[in-house]
Design an enzyme around this catalytic site. Structure first.
Site, PDB file in Angstrom:
ATOM      1  N   ASN A  68       0.875  -1.169   0.000  1.00  0.00           N
ATOM      2  CA  ASN A  68       0.000   0.000   0.000  1.00  0.00           C
ATOM      3  C   ASN A  68       0.910   1.217   0.000  1.00  0.00           C
ATOM      4  O   ASN A  68       1.517   1.535   1.016  1.00  0.00           O
ATOM      5  CB  ASN A  68      -0.899  -0.014   1.248  1.00  0.00           C
ATOM      6  N   LYS A 127       0.093   4.274  -0.294  1.00  0.00           N
ATOM      7  CA  LYS A 127      -0.527   5.489   0.276  1.00  0.00           C
ATOM      8  C   LYS A 127      -0.305   6.656  -0.706  1.00  0.00           C
ATOM      9  O   LYS A 127      -0.353   6.430  -1.898  1.00  0.00           O
ATOM     10  CB  LYS A 127       0.036   5.742   1.669  1.00  0.00           C
ATOM     11  N   HIS A 155      -9.290   1.371   4.844  1.00  0.00           N
ATOM     12  CA  HIS A 155      -8.006   1.553   5.533  1.00  0.00           C
ATOM     13  C   HIS A 155      -8.190   2.527   6.699  1.00  0.00           C
ATOM     14  O   HIS A 155      -8.979   3.468   6.605  1.00  0.00           O
ATOM     15  CB  HIS A 155      -6.954   2.079   4.553  1.00  0.00           C
ATOM     16  N   GLU A 206      -6.546   4.942   7.673  1.00  0.00           N
ATOM     17  CA  GLU A 206      -6.339   6.362   7.346  1.00  0.00           C
ATOM     18  C   GLU A 206      -7.581   6.956   6.689  1.00  0.00           C
ATOM     19  O   GLU A 206      -7.877   8.136   6.852  1.00  0.00           O
ATOM     20  CB  GLU A 206      -5.084   6.513   6.467  1.00  0.00           C
ATOM     21  N   GLU A 216      -5.000  -4.558  10.686  1.00  0.00           N
ATOM     22  CA  GLU A 216      -3.982  -3.523  10.849  1.00  0.00           C
ATOM     23  C   GLU A 216      -4.228  -2.771  12.151  1.00  0.00           C
ATOM     24  O   GLU A 216      -5.029  -1.837  12.183  1.00  0.00           O
ATOM     25  CB  GLU A 216      -4.032  -2.541   9.668  1.00  0.00           C
ATOM     26  N   GLY A 273       3.054   2.695  10.654  1.00  0.00           N
ATOM     27  CA  GLY A 273       4.015   3.792  10.485  1.00  0.00           C
ATOM     28  C   GLY A 273       4.739   4.170  11.765  1.00  0.00           C
ATOM     29  O   GLY A 273       5.405   5.199  11.829  1.00  0.00           O
ATOM     30  N   SER A 295       3.874  -1.780  10.203  1.00  0.00           N
ATOM     31  CA  SER A 295       5.339  -1.830  10.358  1.00  0.00           C
ATOM     32  C   SER A 295       5.943  -3.180   9.974  1.00  0.00           C
ATOM     33  O   SER A 295       6.881  -3.654  10.621  1.00  0.00           O
ATOM     34  CB  SER A 295       5.744  -1.439  11.783  1.00  0.00           C
TER      35      SER A 295
HETATM   36  P1  13P Z   1       3.375   0.707   7.520  1.00  0.00           P
HETATM   37  O1  13P Z   1       3.888  -0.583   6.941  1.00  0.00           O
HETATM   38  O2  13P Z   1       4.075   1.925   6.980  1.00  0.00           O
HETATM   39  O3  13P Z   1       3.310   0.664   9.018  1.00  0.00           O
HETATM   40  O4  13P Z   1       1.861   0.863   7.015  1.00  0.00           O
HETATM   41  C1  13P Z   1       0.979  -0.195   7.176  1.00  0.00           C
HETATM   42  C2  13P Z   1      -0.258   0.096   6.414  1.00  0.00           C
HETATM   43  O5  13P Z   1      -1.030   0.969   6.772  1.00  0.00           O
HETATM   44  C3  13P Z   1      -0.518  -0.695   5.196  1.00  0.00           C
HETATM   45  O6  13P Z   1      -1.806  -0.488   4.734  1.00  0.00           O
END
Ligand code: 13P
Length: 250
Positions: free
Chosen positions: A10, A12, A96, A98, A168, A174, A214
Protein backbone atom coordinates in the site's frame (compact mmCIF):
# COMPACT_ATOMS: atom_id res chain seq x y z
CA UNK A 1 -6.45 -26.68 0.81
CA UNK A 2 -3.78 -24.37 2.27
CA UNK A 3 -4.38 -20.64 1.85
CA UNK A 4 -2.02 -19.06 -0.68
CA UNK A 5 -0.08 -16.23 1.00
CA UNK A 6 -0.52 -12.74 -0.39
CA UNK A 7 1.95 -9.90 0.04
CA UNK A 8 0.47 -6.51 -0.81
CA UNK A 9 1.99 -3.05 -1.02
CA UNK A 10 0.00 0.00 0.00
CA UNK A 11 1.92 3.00 -1.29
CA UNK A 12 -0.53 5.49 0.28
CA UNK A 13 0.13 9.01 -1.15
CA UNK A 14 3.68 8.32 -2.33
CA UNK A 15 5.23 8.13 -5.84
CA UNK A 16 4.26 9.82 -9.11
CA UNK A 17 4.01 7.95 -12.45
CA UNK A 18 7.72 8.46 -13.21
CA UNK A 19 8.69 6.99 -9.85
CA UNK A 20 6.18 4.17 -10.35
CA UNK A 21 7.85 3.21 -13.63
CA UNK A 22 11.28 3.23 -11.98
CA UNK A 23 9.98 1.07 -9.11
CA UNK A 24 8.64 -1.66 -11.39
CA UNK A 25 11.72 -1.69 -13.62
CA UNK A 26 13.80 -2.53 -10.56
CA UNK A 27 11.25 -4.65 -8.67
CA UNK A 28 9.93 -7.02 -11.35
CA UNK A 29 13.25 -8.74 -12.19
CA UNK A 30 13.77 -9.33 -8.45
CA UNK A 31 10.51 -11.28 -8.11
CA UNK A 32 10.43 -12.93 -11.55
CA UNK A 33 9.31 -16.55 -11.22
CA UNK A 34 8.24 -16.12 -7.58
CA UNK A 35 5.05 -18.16 -7.33
CA UNK A 36 4.86 -19.10 -3.63
CA UNK A 37 3.02 -15.86 -2.78
CA UNK A 38 0.61 -13.66 -4.64
CA UNK A 39 1.99 -10.15 -5.06
CA UNK A 40 -0.21 -7.04 -5.32
CA UNK A 41 0.90 -3.42 -5.52
CA UNK A 42 -1.60 -0.65 -4.71
CA UNK A 43 -0.30 2.73 -5.89
CA UNK A 44 -2.21 6.04 -5.99
CA UNK A 45 -4.91 6.24 -8.69
CA UNK A 46 -2.76 8.42 -10.95
CA UNK A 47 -0.09 5.71 -11.14
CA UNK A 48 -2.41 2.80 -11.90
CA UNK A 49 -2.16 3.07 -15.66
CA UNK A 50 1.64 3.01 -15.68
CA UNK A 51 1.74 0.23 -13.07
CA UNK A 52 -0.66 -1.99 -15.02
CA UNK A 53 1.28 -1.50 -18.25
CA UNK A 54 4.52 -2.41 -16.46
CA UNK A 55 3.28 -5.60 -14.74
CA UNK A 56 1.86 -7.04 -17.96
CA UNK A 57 3.24 -10.55 -18.44
CA UNK A 58 4.48 -10.75 -14.83
CA UNK A 59 2.89 -12.43 -11.80
CA UNK A 60 2.31 -9.10 -10.06
CA UNK A 61 -1.23 -7.69 -9.78
CA UNK A 62 -2.24 -4.07 -9.30
CA UNK A 63 -4.88 -2.73 -6.94
CA UNK A 64 -6.38 0.62 -6.00
CA UNK A 65 -6.41 2.09 -2.50
CA UNK A 66 -10.09 3.01 -2.47
CA UNK A 67 -13.20 3.20 -4.67
CA UNK A 68 -16.66 4.77 -4.70
CA UNK A 69 -19.63 2.44 -4.30
CA UNK A 70 -21.84 3.91 -7.05
CA UNK A 71 -21.54 2.67 -10.63
CA UNK A 72 -21.17 6.27 -11.92
CA UNK A 73 -22.58 9.68 -11.13
CA UNK A 74 -21.99 13.27 -10.07
CA UNK A 75 -19.35 12.53 -7.41
CA UNK A 76 -16.51 14.93 -8.11
CA UNK A 77 -13.10 13.46 -7.49
CA UNK A 78 -14.29 9.88 -7.07
CA UNK A 79 -13.43 6.66 -8.95
CA UNK A 80 -15.96 3.85 -9.46
CA UNK A 81 -15.41 0.06 -9.72
CA UNK A 82 -16.01 -0.02 -13.50
CA UNK A 83 -13.19 2.47 -14.09
CA UNK A 84 -10.75 0.35 -12.11
CA UNK A 85 -11.76 -2.80 -13.98
CA UNK A 86 -11.46 -1.13 -17.34
CA UNK A 87 -7.79 -0.28 -16.85
CA UNK A 88 -6.97 -3.76 -15.56
CA UNK A 89 -7.04 -3.25 -11.82
CA UNK A 90 -7.89 -6.49 -10.00
CA UNK A 91 -7.73 -5.58 -6.29
CA UNK A 92 -8.89 -2.73 -4.09
CA UNK A 93 -8.16 -1.78 -0.49
CA UNK A 94 -11.29 -0.82 1.43
CA UNK A 95 -11.67 0.86 4.83
CA UNK A 96 -8.01 1.55 5.53
CA UNK A 97 -7.64 3.16 8.96
CA UNK A 98 -6.34 6.36 7.35
CA UNK A 99 -9.59 6.62 5.38
CA UNK A 100 -11.57 5.98 8.55
CA UNK A 101 -9.46 8.42 10.61
CA UNK A 102 -8.95 11.34 8.20
CA UNK A 103 -11.83 11.05 5.73
CA UNK A 104 -14.71 10.09 7.96
CA UNK A 105 -15.18 6.63 6.51
CA UNK A 106 -17.71 4.74 8.63
CA UNK A 107 -18.42 1.02 8.96
CA UNK A 108 -21.48 1.54 6.74
CA UNK A 109 -19.42 3.15 3.99
CA UNK A 110 -16.98 0.23 4.21
CA UNK A 111 -19.96 -2.10 3.74
CA UNK A 112 -21.22 -0.17 0.67
CA UNK A 113 -17.75 -0.21 -0.86
CA UNK A 114 -17.27 -3.90 -0.15
CA UNK A 115 -20.58 -4.77 -1.79
CA UNK A 116 -19.72 -2.63 -4.83
CA UNK A 117 -16.27 -4.16 -5.23
CA UNK A 118 -17.60 -7.72 -4.99
CA UNK A 119 -20.44 -6.96 -7.35
CA UNK A 120 -17.95 -5.65 -9.92
CA UNK A 121 -15.66 -8.68 -9.59
CA UNK A 122 -12.77 -6.86 -7.89
CA UNK A 123 -10.85 -8.57 -5.07
CA UNK A 124 -11.39 -6.43 -1.96
CA UNK A 125 -8.87 -6.16 0.87
CA UNK A 126 -10.95 -4.92 3.80
CA UNK A 127 -8.95 -3.36 6.64
CA UNK A 128 -9.94 -3.60 10.29
CA UNK A 129 -8.01 -2.74 13.43
CA UNK A 130 -8.14 -1.02 16.79
CA UNK A 131 -6.54 2.29 17.81
CA UNK A 132 -4.19 2.46 20.79
CA UNK A 133 -6.80 3.82 23.21
CA UNK A 134 -9.13 0.95 22.32
CA UNK A 135 -6.40 -1.64 22.90
CA UNK A 136 -5.41 -0.07 26.21
CA UNK A 137 -9.05 0.01 27.32
CA UNK A 138 -9.38 -3.71 26.54
CA UNK A 139 -11.77 -3.01 23.66
CA UNK A 140 -9.83 -4.69 20.83
CA UNK A 141 -12.18 -7.65 20.55
CA UNK A 142 -15.31 -5.47 20.58
CA UNK A 143 -13.89 -3.16 17.92
CA UNK A 144 -12.83 -6.00 15.61
CA UNK A 145 -16.19 -7.75 16.06
CA UNK A 146 -18.11 -4.56 15.26
CA UNK A 147 -15.96 -3.68 12.23
CA UNK A 148 -16.33 -7.21 10.79
CA UNK A 149 -20.03 -7.51 11.54
CA UNK A 150 -20.83 -4.18 9.90
CA UNK A 151 -18.47 -4.65 6.95
CA UNK A 152 -19.88 -8.11 6.14
CA UNK A 153 -23.52 -7.07 6.66
CA UNK A 154 -26.01 -8.48 4.11
CA UNK A 155 -23.37 -10.12 1.91
CA UNK A 156 -23.74 -13.80 1.04
CA UNK A 157 -20.85 -16.27 1.26
CA UNK A 158 -21.20 -16.83 -2.48
CA UNK A 159 -20.86 -13.10 -3.25
CA UNK A 160 -17.99 -12.71 -0.76
CA UNK A 161 -15.88 -15.47 -2.32
CA UNK A 162 -12.98 -13.13 -3.24
CA UNK A 163 -12.90 -11.32 0.11
CA UNK A 164 -9.54 -10.74 1.80
CA UNK A 165 -9.26 -9.11 5.24
CA UNK A 166 -6.27 -7.17 6.60
CA UNK A 167 -5.79 -6.80 10.33
CA UNK A 168 -3.98 -3.52 10.85
CA UNK A 169 -3.70 -2.42 14.47
CA UNK A 170 -3.64 1.36 14.05
CA UNK A 171 -0.95 1.79 16.74
CA UNK A 172 1.42 -0.32 14.62
CA UNK A 173 1.00 1.66 11.39
CA UNK A 174 4.02 3.79 10.49
CA UNK A 175 5.21 3.70 14.10
CA UNK A 176 7.84 0.98 13.88
CA UNK A 177 5.86 -0.93 16.52
CA UNK A 178 4.85 -4.28 15.07
CA UNK A 179 2.27 -6.45 16.77
CA UNK A 180 3.97 -9.60 18.03
CA UNK A 181 3.21 -12.63 15.85
CA UNK A 182 1.20 -14.06 18.75
CA UNK A 183 -0.86 -10.93 19.30
CA UNK A 184 -1.58 -10.64 15.57
CA UNK A 185 -2.46 -14.31 15.46
CA UNK A 186 -5.04 -13.87 18.24
CA UNK A 187 -6.69 -11.00 16.39
CA UNK A 188 -6.72 -13.05 13.18
CA UNK A 189 -8.46 -15.94 14.97
CA UNK A 190 -11.11 -13.59 16.23
CA UNK A 191 -11.66 -12.14 12.73
CA UNK A 192 -11.84 -15.68 11.31
CA UNK A 193 -14.48 -16.49 13.92
CA UNK A 194 -16.54 -13.49 12.84
CA UNK A 195 -16.26 -14.56 9.20
CA UNK A 196 -17.45 -18.05 10.19
CA UNK A 197 -20.54 -16.51 11.80
CA UNK A 198 -21.23 -14.07 8.95
CA UNK A 199 -20.57 -16.55 6.13
CA UNK A 200 -19.76 -20.14 7.10
CA UNK A 201 -17.01 -22.17 8.78
CA UNK A 202 -15.81 -23.43 5.39
CA UNK A 203 -15.67 -19.87 4.09
CA UNK A 204 -13.64 -18.73 7.07
CA UNK A 205 -11.21 -21.64 6.68
CA UNK A 206 -10.45 -20.38 3.20
CA UNK A 207 -10.42 -16.67 4.08
CA UNK A 208 -7.02 -15.00 3.78
CA UNK A 209 -6.25 -12.59 6.58
CA UNK A 210 -3.21 -10.32 6.10
CA UNK A 211 -1.32 -8.52 8.83
CA UNK A 212 -0.36 -4.86 8.38
CA UNK A 213 1.58 -2.45 10.58
CA UNK A 214 5.34 -1.83 10.36
CA UNK A 215 6.05 -5.02 8.39
CA UNK A 216 9.74 -5.00 7.41
CA UNK A 217 12.19 -7.48 5.87
CA UNK A 218 13.44 -8.13 9.43
CA UNK A 219 10.11 -9.10 11.01
CA UNK A 220 8.10 -10.62 8.15
CA UNK A 221 9.40 -14.17 8.61
CA UNK A 222 8.25 -14.37 12.21
CA UNK A 223 4.81 -13.09 11.29
CA UNK A 224 4.44 -15.43 8.32
CA UNK A 225 5.40 -18.41 10.48
CA UNK A 226 2.00 -18.11 12.21
CA UNK A 227 -0.59 -20.35 10.58
CA UNK A 228 -3.24 -17.68 11.20
CA UNK A 229 -1.31 -15.06 9.19
CA UNK A 230 -1.85 -15.44 5.45
CA UNK A 231 0.14 -12.49 4.21
CA UNK A 232 1.09 -8.89 4.77
CA UNK A 233 -0.13 -5.43 3.81
CA UNK A 234 2.98 -3.31 3.71
CA UNK A 235 3.17 0.49 3.80
CA UNK A 236 6.52 2.26 4.21
CA UNK A 237 8.72 -0.75 3.47
CA UNK A 238 6.97 -1.36 0.14
CA UNK A 239 8.20 1.90 -1.38
CA UNK A 240 11.72 0.63 -1.92
CA UNK A 241 11.92 -2.17 -4.53
CA UNK A 242 14.71 -4.02 -2.69
CA UNK A 243 12.95 -3.94 0.64
CA UNK A 244 9.58 -4.97 -0.82
CA UNK A 245 11.23 -7.80 -2.79
CA UNK A 246 12.92 -8.96 0.42
CA UNK A 247 9.54 -9.01 2.16
CA UNK A 248 7.95 -10.96 -0.71
CA UNK A 249 10.73 -13.54 -0.46
CA UNK A 250 10.61 -13.83 3.38
P1 13P B 1 3.37 0.71 7.52
O1 13P B 1 3.89 -0.58 6.94
O2 13P B 1 4.08 1.92 6.98
O3 13P B 1 3.31 0.66 9.02
O4 13P B 1 1.86 0.86 7.02
C1 13P B 1 0.98 -0.19 7.18
C2 13P B 1 -0.26 0.10 6.41
O5 13P B 1 -1.03 0.97 6.77
C3 13P B 1 -0.52 -0.70 5.20
O6 13P B 1 -1.81 -0.49 4.73
Amino acid sequence: MPRKPLIAANWKMYKNPTQTLAFFQEFLPMVAGHTRDEIVVCPPYIDLYVAIAEVKGSLVAVGAQDLHWEKEGAYTGEICPGMLLDIGCTHVIIGHSERRQYFGETDDIVNFKLKAALEAGLTPIVCVGEVLEEREAGLTEDVLRRQCLRAFHAISAKKAAKLIVAYEPVWAIGTGKTATPQLASEAHSLIRGEAAKAFSPVFSDNLRILYGGSVKPENVKGLMAETEIDGALVGGASLDPKSFAAIVKY
